[in-house]
Design an enzyme around this catalytic site. Structure first.
Site, PDB file in Angstrom:
ATOM      1  N   ASP A 138       0.816  -1.210   0.000  1.00 26.80           N
ATOM      2  CA  ASP A 138       0.000   0.000   0.000  1.00 26.80           C
ATOM      3  C   ASP A 138       0.850   1.261   0.000  1.00 26.80           C
ATOM      4  OD1 ASP A 138      -2.677  -0.285  -0.387  1.00 26.80           O
ATOM      5  OD2 ASP A 138      -3.244   0.362   1.619  1.00 26.80           O
ATOM      6  N   ASP A 458     -11.625  -6.177  10.342  1.00 28.06           N
ATOM      7  CA  ASP A 458     -11.725  -7.587  10.686  1.00 28.06           C
ATOM      8  C   ASP A 458     -12.948  -7.864  11.553  1.00 28.06           C
ATOM      9  OD1 ASP A 458     -10.629  -6.035  12.663  1.00 28.06           O
ATOM     10  OD2 ASP A 458      -9.031  -7.427  13.204  1.00 28.06           O
TER      11      ASP A 458
END
Length: 746
Positions: A138, A458
């Site tokens: 990223d 998550d």
């Protein structure tokens, strides 16, 4: 065990009975406490306590009790699981696995350590032609792409070495750092290990030296590149490595290598990138047209594969036809290689993995926890677990986007011979899937893939899957399957928990709040679990109350608790003792000690005064539109100076005054009140009246010893600065003065 049995579980009935009995006794003991608190408001005779402190302490006790009730479900039905990978079908019948490794910053997440994680994933004991590894960069750093080339070259030597000698750990860095005794009778192993050591040092030198030469690892350049770069998709193989890396001689045994792909999604300042969830969704799309494995292993870049068996262990659930249609993910615990026995910051969350997670596994399954899990691709796609996919092409385009190859892959997830497409057309399509604009007008991050609703993607993703009826399992084998780098300084620990707090409260303050979400198919105990997870950061309210009101009342001699001679003193004493005996028991059951228990209590107090407060403020300001939610990766770069203090069990107080001042102020306020309260009790002989408060203050004094040491005794550079101590002392005196005006003049 049956010959074909793949897994088994054991419910700890005795532990469950003791947990439920303890809960019943605790609830019964709180009844007279709440009766006494409520009686005050109905004109309890002889009452001399001002209304405000009584009201605040009563509210704090109610909040603590409510949080405790929510947490009870963790202990309701604990179980442990066992797997039998030796009963798996032959390799050719095993499903394919894609591995996602995420990295975002080559400075805070050292490139060489990330490459060791990549190599360890390539070294899993699994058929190479069924294993694909995708790395999400990223940060868009060229050092990462170049390092992957060198990692692939070294892996051509490392993988045969691991298979030949059953090497553990399978991370080369961890292997070469261990002080093992080489078997003198095995000359081949000695020769091969020396050769591999040379290759490893050459690999390390190439990565580090190239990183030093390149300007894009400069912090300012790296930040600009991370926020503004085009998509890059690169398959790492012989043709990409080139002759100048000696690729022709790196694979002498001509072994088959796992598929390795570098992915840097497009990032532009004008587009929101949704942090880690956005990166994972890009990996999901790109992998769908390359390998399209039905199961995905997600790893953080610092969490390397320690043992090689995790893939086969997870498949023991996924190849079982009786349960594979209902299992969304298999969660392994997070364990760390840099933790010492004192663990002063409780970085390993010692009670969570051996105590809490087995409890959730006995209901609907553990929450999804960031890394170390094998997840079902169909679950991420939102497929109904009891029905086939939708054949309406327009609806599929609205959901998944306009890529024909991606839509075609939806019906080919279970294809055993799904080909790896390496043509330029597929690479071009993969780059399109990694652009900023692809997700526009689609359901990615909303109904498909990892959820964008919070920075804790998550927990949110797991919550949605559990709501739809999916289940999960928790597997904690004797040998750690994954090992990572935990935070070992106070500053990183507070920042990390602040980020978690903000993300969890985003879920708690949304329409998805578990207790009130009527559309979910979760069991009531599972709802309680998620409710505690998203609300526990609000514990800062009662913690702050007891950190301020309790010492103020002791300082001015205002009794908040019954006298020792009063029968109502018994339930207060019982609840206090029992609520502390439980974490003490958990510390011992996890191989800890009293010191470890004290360290856990300290960090809870510190987080309650800092992380929970600032995380809540960040969440609330985000909800009000005052500021955008921020995300900064935890710093995994090693620091010998910081590690020295951690290993010696000393707190490193080199952090912002924003964090230090609330901690030091609370400790100073409690210390002043403790001295004043004891002096008052001696002079007025009021021990019977103030004993409970003095004892509680003494307990806080013991908890606060490292902070007091940092204020008054330590002279090293990691101590609490004198200026911070002076500011906090003045602030505590101001609180005492304000307390006088409010409490005694009320």
């Amino acid at each position: 065990m049956e010959k074909s049995q793949l897994h088994d579980w054991h419910v700890h009935k005795v532990r469950a009975f003791l947990n439920r009995s303890y809960a019943l006794l605790h609830i019964l003991a709180t009844a007279p406490i709440f009766y006494l608190r409520a009686a005050y408001f109905f004109g309890h005779a002889g009452n001399v306590v001002p209304l405000l402190p009584w009201l605040l302490v009563s509210a704090a006790e109610i909040l603590f009790f409510f949080s405790w009730i929510l947490k009870l479900s963790y202990y309701w039905r604990p179980l442990t699981r066992t797997v039998f990978p030796e009963n798996l079908p032959v390799d050719e019948e095993l499903p394919k696995i894609d591995v996602f490794v995420c990295t975002a910053d080559p400075i805070r997440e050292p490139t060489f350590d990330a490459m060791n994680t990549v190599i360890s994933a390539m070294s899993l004991d699994y058929p190479a032609h069924k294993l694909s590894v995708y790395v999400s960069d990223d940060g868009g750093a060229s050092v990462t792409l170049d390092a992957m080339k060198h990692a692939w070259v070294f892996a051509t030597w490392w993988l045969p070495f691991c298979k030949r000698y059953n090497i553990l750990p399978i991370s080369p860095k961890a292997f070469f750092q261990q002080h093992f005794q080489q078997p003198s009778h095995n000359t081949h192993f000695i020769q091969d290990s020396k050769l591999l050591k040379e290759k490893y040092e050459e690999f390390e030198e190439r990565v580090l030296s190239w990183k030093e030469r390149r300007g894009d690892v400069n912090e300012n350049n790296a930040k600009r590149s991370a926020q503004d770069h085009s998509p890059i998709i690169q398959v790492i193989n012989e043709s990409f490595v080139g002759d100048d890396d000696n690729s022709a001689t790196t694979n002498p045994e001509n072994i088959e290598m796992p598929f390795l792909v570098y992915v840097a999604r497009e990032k532009r300042p004008s587009h929101h990138h949704h942090f880690k969830a956005g990166a994972l969704n890009v990996l999901q799309r790109v992998s769908s047209i390359f390998s399209n494995a039905p199961y995905i292993l997600v790893l953080d870049c610092d969490m390397y594969c320690n043992d090689s068996n995790s893939a086969r262990q997870a498949m023991c659930f996924y190849v079982d036809p009786e349960i594979n249609r209902s299992i969304a993910w298999v969660q392994f615990p997070q364990k760390f290689h840099n933790i010492n026995e004192k663990d002063i910051y409780d970085s390993q969350l010692r009670a969570s993995w051996p105590i809490i997670y087995p409890g959730t596994d006995g209901i609907q399954g553990p929450i999804l926890s960031g890394t170390n899990f094998y997840i079902n691709r169909k679950a991420l796609y939102g497929f109904n677990i009891s029905a086939a996919g939708n054949d309406n092409i327009n609806e599929l385009r609205h959901t998944f986007g306009s890529s024909n190859l991606l839509i075609k892959s939806l019906s080919q997830i279970d294809e055993p011979e799904y080909p790896r497409k390496l043509s330029s057309d597929y690479l071009q399509e993969a780059q399109f899937l990694a652009t900023c604009v692809y997700e526009e007008e689609t359901q990615w991050g909303k109904k498909v893939g990892f959820r964008y609703d919070t920075v804790v993607e998550d927990v949110m993703t797991g919550y949605i899957l559990h709501s739809k009826g999916w289940k999960s399992v928790y597997l904690n084998p004797p040998s750690p399957q994954f090992l990572g780098s935990a935070t070992t300084n106070l500053n990183e620990a507070i920042i990390q928990h602040s980020r978690w707090t903000a993300g969890l409260l985003q879920l708690g303050l949304s329409n998805y709040f578990p207790l009130f979400n009527t559309s979910t198919r979760m069991l009531i105990l599972q709802k309680l679990i998620y409710s505690w997870i998203v609300l526990y950061p609000l514990d800062f309210l009662p913690i702050s109350c007891f950190a301020i009101i309790q010492p103020l009342c002791l300082f001015y001699g205002i009794p908040l608790y019954p006298k020792i001679s009063d029968p109502f003193f018994i339930p207060f004493a019982f609840v206090f003792i029992s609520s502390h005996l439980r974490p003490l028991y958990e510390a011992f059951s996890c191989g800890g000690s009293i010191n470890l228990w004290l360290n856990t209590q300290r960090i809870v107090l510190i987080k309650g005064l800092t992380s929970y407060v600032y995380g809540t403020l960040d969440c609330v300001m985000g909800k009000l539109g005052i500021r955008e939610t921020s995300f900064m990766p935890t710093n995994k770069a090693g620091d010998d100076d910081t590690s020295k203090w951690y290993l010696n069990g000393k707190y490193d107080f080199r952090t912002s005054n924003m964090f230090l001042v609330p901690i030091v102020t609370a400790v100073t306020l409690n210390l002043s009140s403790f001295v004043a309260g004891v002096a008052r009790a001696i002079v007025t002989q009021s021990w019977d009246t103030l004993f409970a408060q003095a004892f509680f203050s003494f307990y806080i004094f013991i908890i606060s010893l490292p902070v007091i040491e940092g204020m008054l005794l330590r002279k090293d550079k990691a101590r609490i600065p004198v200026s911070t101590t002076l500011k906090s002392t003045l602030l505590s005196w101001f609180v005492l003065s304000l307390g006088y005006l409010i409490l005694l003049r009320h």
